[in-house]
Enzyme design. Structure first.
Site, mmCIF file in Angstrom:
data_model
loop_
_atom_site.group_PDB
_atom_site.id
_atom_site.type_symbol
_atom_site.label_atom_id
_atom_site.label_comp_id
_atom_site.label_asym_id
_atom_site.label_seq_id
_atom_site.Cartn_x
_atom_site.Cartn_y
_atom_site.Cartn_z
ATOM 1 N N ALA A 23 0.825 -1.209 0.000
ATOM 2 C CA ALA A 23 0.000 0.000 0.000
ATOM 3 C C ALA A 23 0.861 1.261 0.000
ATOM 4 O O ALA A 23 0.527 2.250 -0.656
ATOM 5 C CB ALA A 23 -0.938 -0.018 1.216
ATOM 6 N N VAL A 24 1.971 1.209 0.708
ATOM 7 C CA VAL A 24 2.883 2.371 0.710
ATOM 8 C C VAL A 24 3.397 2.601 -0.710
ATOM 9 O O VAL A 24 3.364 3.729 -1.239
ATOM 10 C CB VAL A 24 4.079 2.143 1.679
ATOM 11 C CG1 VAL A 24 5.136 3.231 1.505
ATOM 12 C CG2 VAL A 24 3.603 2.067 3.131
ATOM 13 N N VAL A 25 3.851 1.527 -1.338
ATOM 14 C CA VAL A 25 4.451 1.639 -2.679
ATOM 15 C C VAL A 25 3.416 2.153 -3.681
ATOM 16 O O VAL A 25 3.668 3.122 -4.424
ATOM 17 C CB VAL A 25 5.008 0.259 -3.136
ATOM 18 C CG1 VAL A 25 5.419 0.290 -4.595
ATOM 19 C CG2 VAL A 25 6.184 -0.158 -2.251
ATOM 20 N N ASP A 104 8.194 -2.389 18.489
ATOM 21 C CA ASP A 104 8.646 -1.247 19.295
ATOM 22 C C ASP A 104 10.146 -0.997 19.166
ATOM 23 O O ASP A 104 10.583 0.164 19.181
ATOM 24 C CB ASP A 104 8.203 -1.380 20.766
ATOM 25 C CG ASP A 104 8.629 -2.698 21.392
ATOM 26 O OD1 ASP A 104 9.164 -3.566 20.664
ATOM 27 O OD2 ASP A 104 8.441 -2.859 22.603
ATOM 28 N N ASP A 129 3.009 -9.353 18.392
ATOM 29 C CA ASP A 129 2.893 -9.214 19.853
ATOM 30 C C ASP A 129 1.807 -8.231 20.295
ATOM 31 O O ASP A 129 1.388 -8.254 21.445
ATOM 32 C CB ASP A 129 4.237 -8.754 20.450
ATOM 33 C CG ASP A 129 5.371 -9.713 20.128
ATOM 34 O OD1 ASP A 129 5.081 -10.892 19.858
ATOM 35 O OD2 ASP A 129 6.537 -9.275 20.133
ATOM 36 N N MET A 171 3.634 -17.170 21.697
ATOM 37 C CA MET A 171 4.616 -16.075 21.660
ATOM 38 C C MET A 171 4.027 -14.775 22.224
ATOM 39 O O MET A 171 2.906 -14.757 22.710
ATOM 40 C CB MET A 171 5.073 -15.834 20.223
ATOM 41 C CG MET A 171 6.190 -16.738 19.768
ATOM 42 S SD MET A 171 6.768 -16.211 18.132
ATOM 43 C CE MET A 171 8.270 -17.175 18.014
ATOM 44 N N GLY A 187 -11.002 -20.940 24.195
ATOM 45 C CA GLY A 187 -11.730 -21.558 25.311
ATOM 46 C C GLY A 187 -10.833 -22.235 26.337
ATOM 47 O O GLY A 187 -11.225 -23.226 26.959
ATOM 48 N N GLU A 189 -8.903 -23.151 29.777
ATOM 49 C CA GLU A 189 -9.318 -23.091 31.187
ATOM 50 C C GLU A 189 -8.479 -22.078 31.962
ATOM 51 O O GLU A 189 -8.981 -21.395 32.851
ATOM 52 C CB GLU A 189 -9.165 -24.472 31.852
ATOM 53 C CG GLU A 189 -10.331 -25.411 31.606
ATOM 54 C CD GLU A 189 -10.318 -26.020 30.213
ATOM 55 O OE1 GLU A 189 -9.248 -26.020 29.579
ATOM 56 O OE2 GLU A 189 -11.387 -26.463 29.751
ATOM 57 N N LYS A 215 -14.259 -34.211 34.430
ATOM 58 C CA LYS A 215 -13.704 -33.414 33.322
ATOM 59 C C LYS A 215 -12.681 -34.245 32.546
ATOM 60 O O LYS A 215 -11.919 -34.999 33.141
ATOM 61 C CB LYS A 215 -13.052 -32.145 33.893
ATOM 62 C CG LYS A 215 -12.685 -31.128 32.848
ATOM 63 C CD LYS A 215 -12.353 -29.795 33.507
ATOM 64 C CE LYS A 215 -11.804 -28.794 32.516
ATOM 65 N NZ LYS A 215 -12.683 -28.525 31.384
HETATM 66 P P1 ADP Z 1 10.845 -5.309 16.934
HETATM 67 O O1 ADP Z 1 10.909 -4.139 16.034
HETATM 68 O O2 ADP Z 1 10.003 -6.421 16.374
HETATM 69 O O3 ADP Z 1 10.477 -4.927 18.350
HETATM 70 P P2 ADP Z 1 13.642 -5.622 17.760
HETATM 71 O O4 ADP Z 1 13.381 -5.160 19.156
HETATM 72 O O5 ADP Z 1 14.510 -6.818 17.607
HETATM 73 O O6 ADP Z 1 12.297 -5.984 16.983
HETATM 74 O O7 ADP Z 1 14.254 -4.408 16.954
HETATM 75 C C1 ADP Z 1 14.555 -4.520 15.583
HETATM 76 C C2 ADP Z 1 15.764 -3.681 15.268
HETATM 77 O O8 ADP Z 1 15.478 -2.305 15.563
HETATM 78 C C3 ADP Z 1 17.014 -3.979 16.083
HETATM 79 O O9 ADP Z 1 17.740 -5.079 15.578
HETATM 80 C C4 ADP Z 1 17.788 -2.694 15.925
HETATM 81 O O10 ADP Z 1 18.413 -2.622 14.661
HETATM 82 C C5 ADP Z 1 16.678 -1.658 15.990
HETATM 83 N N1 ADP Z 1 16.538 -1.189 17.378
HETATM 84 C C6 ADP Z 1 15.897 -1.809 18.392
HETATM 85 N N2 ADP Z 1 16.028 -1.116 19.545
HETATM 86 C C7 ADP Z 1 16.789 -0.048 19.247
HETATM 87 C C8 ADP Z 1 17.322 1.049 20.011
HETATM 88 N N3 ADP Z 1 17.080 1.164 21.326
HETATM 89 N N4 ADP Z 1 18.066 1.970 19.375
HETATM 90 C C9 ADP Z 1 18.309 1.859 18.038
HETATM 91 N N5 ADP Z 1 17.859 0.854 17.269
HETATM 92 C C10 ADP Z 1 17.108 -0.092 17.852
HETATM 93 O O1 F6P Z 2 8.402 -9.870 18.322
HETATM 94 C C1 F6P Z 2 7.887 -10.965 17.628
HETATM 95 C C2 F6P Z 2 8.433 -12.237 18.210
HETATM 96 O O2 F6P Z 2 7.904 -13.321 17.458
HETATM 97 C C3 F6P Z 2 8.167 -12.463 19.696
HETATM 98 O O3 F6P Z 2 6.854 -12.880 19.941
HETATM 99 C C4 F6P Z 2 9.234 -13.485 20.042
HETATM 100 O O4 F6P Z 2 9.576 -13.386 21.404
HETATM 101 C C5 F6P Z 2 10.375 -13.081 19.172
HETATM 102 O O5 F6P Z 2 9.845 -12.301 18.102
HETATM 103 C C6 F6P Z 2 11.139 -14.233 18.587
HETATM 104 O O6 F6P Z 2 12.238 -13.738 17.899
HETATM 105 P P1 F6P Z 2 13.189 -14.554 16.911
HETATM 106 O O7 F6P Z 2 12.661 -14.332 15.542
HETATM 107 O O8 F6P Z 2 14.502 -13.895 17.096
HETATM 108 O O9 F6P Z 2 13.147 -15.973 17.325
#
Ligand code: ADP
Ligand code: F6P
Length: 320
Positions: A23-25, A104, A129, A171, A187, A189, A215
């Site tokens: 969608a961005v593209v 994040d 997540d 996960m 569902g 428990e 059960k």
């Molecule tokens: P997600 O984006 O799924 O949360 P990660 O936490 O592994 O996955 O982050 C993905 C990538 O984003 C990292 O490998 C790194 O390159 C960058 N990143 C994560 N945290 C930081 C941070 N505090 N500062 C700069 N880059 C970051």
């Molecule tokens: O952030 C997505 C996620 O699948 C998490 O639920 C899980 O903890 C992690 O990534 C697994 O990461 P990897 O791909 O490094 O095994």
């Protein structure tokens, strides 16, 4: 107006990332703006691994899981030097704005790049997540929850046949959203999540009592961030004296064709992100709040921790 943007996916892949990037593209091209794809997340930015995309580059993708751009974890991007190198590569290609689809961590990286270089950044929450602050939806979480529920349905059959307890590890990193949602919809428990304390002895006593009343089986869903499912399985088996098995769903939850919800919402977010970045908007994340697209400040999104909806916790208790 910005004339050239880039899009990338980063961190753990999630079903619907392709739909969002597509969608961005297509939106950018529709608006007459050049659009680049950065391969393998921040690693590709640092390695200068990127190419200009066309409408055709994103054909036959909306139904696919994974991400055609590739994704990676890139420790070097956590350093100021790494981010400077990445920014130099963007400048080299005349890229004036960046759409980052990721969790994040990826959005945190984007916020630092923006603060240090001033390059306009728009983020889209892409993670199974569902742990990005400010949005009740993240791209891929719905598909992952459906995958987990499908597995729980199957595990029920065999649990019932053998009168077993089955512990299903889901996960979610440090968040209990995926376990809670899959557990309620499946569902279960008991649903054990990192956000809520649980009483193991009381749970085992209840299970024993319910088995004594006839059960046939119990499903316990456990979030990976709550405890080790293998360890839990051992303790539950010992305490209840009931045959117990553990099933760790793992990366199967990250794959598969995205659900309609993920395709639709990812497409809507992708369009918003492209229009925003083209018109000079920066430091926002687009997400959903009560079914409507909302924009969240990027720094707020990465500096706040999302909490688990207490309504879900209450519902799980009532329905168990
Ligand atoms: P997600 O984006 O799924 O949360 P990660 O936490 O592994 O996955 O982050 C993905 C990538 O984003 C990292 O490998 C790194 O390159 C960058 N990143 C994560 N945290 C930081 C941070 N505090 N500062 C700069 N880059 C970051
Ligand atoms: O952030 C997505 C996620 O699948 C998490 O639920 C899980 O903890 C992690 O990534 C697994 O990461 P990897 O791909 O490094 O095994």
């Amino acid at each position: 107006m910005i004339k050239s943007i880039a899009v990338m996916t980063s961190g753990g892949d999630s079903p619907g990332m392709n739909a969002a990037a597509r969608a961005v593209v297509r939106t950018a091209i529709f608006e007459g703006v050049d659009v680049w794809g950065i391969n393998n997340g921040y690693k590709g930015m640092l390695d200068d691994d990127m190419q200009q995309l066309t409408t055709r580059s994103v054909s036959d993708l909306i139904q696919r899981g994974g991400t055609f751009l590739g994704t990676a974890r890139c420790p070097e991007f956590k350093t100021a030097e790494g981010r400077r190198k990445g920014h130099d590569n963007l400048k080299k290609h005349g890229i004036e704005g960046l759409v980052i689809i990721g969790g994040d961590g990826s959005l945190t990286g984007g916020s630092m790049l923006s603060a240090e270089t001033g390059i306009p950044i728009v983020g889209l929450p892409g993670t199974i997540d569902n742990d990005v602050w400010g949005t009740d939806y993240t791209i891929g979480a719905d598909t992952a929850a459906n995958t987990a529920v499908d597995a729980i349905n199957k595990l029920r059959d065999t649990a019932s046949a053998h009168r077993r307890i089955i512990i299903v590890e889901v996960m979610g990193h440090t968040s209990g959203w995926l376990a809670m949602t899959a557990g309620i919809a499946g569902g279960a428990e008991y649903i054990l999540v990192p956000e809520v304390k649980y009483d193991l002895d009381a749970m085992c006593e209840e299970i024993k009592e319910s088995y004594s009343k006839g059960k046939r089986y119990s499903i316990i869903v456990v979030a990976e961030g709550a405890c080790s499912a293998m360890g839990l399985g051992k303790v539950v088996g010992e305490k209840t004296g009931i045959d117990t098995r553990v099933s760790i769903l793992g990366h199967i939850q990250r794959g598969g064709s995205p659900s309609v919800e993920d395709r639709m919402k990812a497409s809507m977010l992708g369009e918003k992100a492209a229009l925003a970045i083209i018109s000079g908007v920066t430091n926002v994340v687009f997400g959903f709040d009560e079914g409507k697209v909302v924009s969240i400040n990027l720094f707020d999104a990465v500096n706040n921790k999302k909490t688990l909806d207490p309504e879900l916790v209450r519902l799980a208790t009532v329905l168990a």
